[in-house]
Write a protein that holds these residues in place. Structure first.
Motif, mmCIF file in Angstrom:
data_model
loop_
_atom_site.group_PDB
_atom_site.id
_atom_site.type_symbol
_atom_site.label_atom_id
_atom_site.label_comp_id
_atom_site.label_asym_id
_atom_site.label_seq_id
_atom_site.Cartn_x
_atom_site.Cartn_y
_atom_site.Cartn_z
ATOM 1 N N UNK A 53 5.763 10.483 6.177
ATOM 2 C CA UNK A 53 5.440 11.870 6.501
ATOM 3 C C UNK A 53 5.312 12.086 8.004
ATOM 4 N N UNK A 54 4.904 11.050 8.718
ATOM 5 C CA UNK A 54 4.713 11.160 10.164
ATOM 6 C C UNK A 54 6.010 11.007 10.950
ATOM 7 N N UNK A 55 7.120 10.704 10.266
ATOM 8 C CA UNK A 55 8.391 10.473 10.956
ATOM 9 C C UNK A 55 9.525 11.268 10.307
ATOM 10 N N UNK A 56 9.421 12.592 10.347
ATOM 11 C CA UNK A 56 10.478 13.419 9.747
ATOM 12 C C UNK A 56 11.779 13.390 10.527
ATOM 13 N N UNK A 57 11.744 12.831 11.748
ATOM 14 C CA UNK A 57 12.947 12.815 12.585
ATOM 15 C C UNK A 57 13.989 11.816 12.097
ATOM 16 N N UNK A 58 13.585 10.877 11.222
ATOM 17 C CA UNK A 58 14.521 9.915 10.654
ATOM 18 C C UNK A 58 14.314 9.874 9.142
ATOM 19 N N UNK A 76 0.837 -1.196 0.000
ATOM 20 C CA UNK A 76 0.000 0.000 0.000
ATOM 21 C C UNK A 76 0.876 1.251 0.000
ATOM 22 N N UNK A 77 1.018 1.857 -1.168
ATOM 23 C CA UNK A 77 1.887 3.021 -1.321
ATOM 24 C C UNK A 77 1.432 4.185 -0.461
ATOM 25 N N UNK A 78 0.132 4.404 -0.366
ATOM 26 C CA UNK A 78 -0.379 5.531 0.420
ATOM 27 C C UNK A 78 -0.023 5.387 1.892
#
Length: 259
Positions: A44-49, A35-37
């Motif tokens: 997007x929810x984990x910009x810290x890594x 599931x690409x989405x």
């Protein structure tokens, strides 16, 4: 050097829980799923890594080859072979396409991804491989009253147990750890997708499964069973396996002789 983990089946359930925990622990991630989405939502929810998303179907040769190439070329610290499908059916009722899908996802994919990753880990002198199986791997001796019957599913998980144990011996003293993670019933979307209502069945959380797996690595466990309190039960199984293996002889056993 930053830590890098590749997790298959990372869009839900145990795979997503692994990805969440590893991100919290500072791992950069390569997350694999159909599931690409959902993959992009996780990134997007984990910009810290750093999160690289790979949309791949591990029930196909193309999907397996795509991810194997990544495993062979990226400096993976950890590989989590988690992707799975259930298809709980007696063998005679299991459609050929579903049997093929199950074997590809739970046998071919983890075998080929592990093969691709392990050489680089050996060269670097470190690495961890977690193959997610389940306690159904030990259900083979159960009689017909145990339902639903699922010969191919149970067999695929048993493959992961034997492969992981044998591979761990092959990799002794290389710095590379191998674990097969065998939870019981877990509260995820897994059974719902098969049309099974497990709402009244006590279930472990995916987070607890991940906690067990990572702690099991610290303890040096090759077979990690998150819901088995008495680890001696597992030791007894493996001692019996080795006793049977050592008890063979080139002579025909007496019970098979007719005179």
């Amino acid at each position: 050097m930053s830590k890098l983990a590749l997790v298959t089946g990372a869009t839900s359930g145990i795979g997503k829980a692994f990805a969440e925990r590893l991100a919290a622990d500072g791992y950069d991630l390569i997350i694999v799923g159909r599931n690409k989405d959902r993959l992009e939502e996780f990134a997007a929810a984990h910009p810290e890594v750093a999160v690289r998303t790979v949309a791949a179907d591990l029930s196909t040769d193309t999907g397996v080859d795509t991810v194997a190439e990544i495993c062979a070329t990226e400096p993976l610290t950890m590989l989590v072979n988690n992707a799975g499908v259930a298809h709980y059916m007696p063998l005679a009722q299991l459609p050929a396409d579903r049997a093929r899908e199950l074997v590809h996802v739970k046998v071919v994919a983890p075998t080929m991804l592990t093969r691709a990753a392990v050489a680089g880990m050996q060269e670097r002198g470190e690495g961890q491989i977690i193959n997610v199986a389940g306690m159904i791997a030990f259900s083979g001796p159960a009689d017909k009253s145990v339902m639903p019957r699922r010969a191919v599913y149970a067999g695929s998980l048993a493959h992961l147990v034997a492969m992981s144990q044998t591979l761990s011996a092959e990799l002794e003293d290389t710095g590379v750890q191998v674990q097969v993670l065998c939870p019981g019933v877990v509260a995820t979307e897994f059974h719902t997708r098969q049309g099974l209502d497990m709402s009244v069945v006590p279930r472990m959380s995916a987070d607890d499964v991940v906690t067990a797996g990572l702690r099991g690595l610290e303890l040096g466990e090759i077979v990690c069973a998150p819901g088995v309190e008495d680890a001696g039960l597992l030791d007894a199984v493996f001692r019996a396996d080795l006793a049977a293996f050592a008890g063979q002889s080139p002579a025909l056993a007496t019970r098979y002789r007719t005179n």
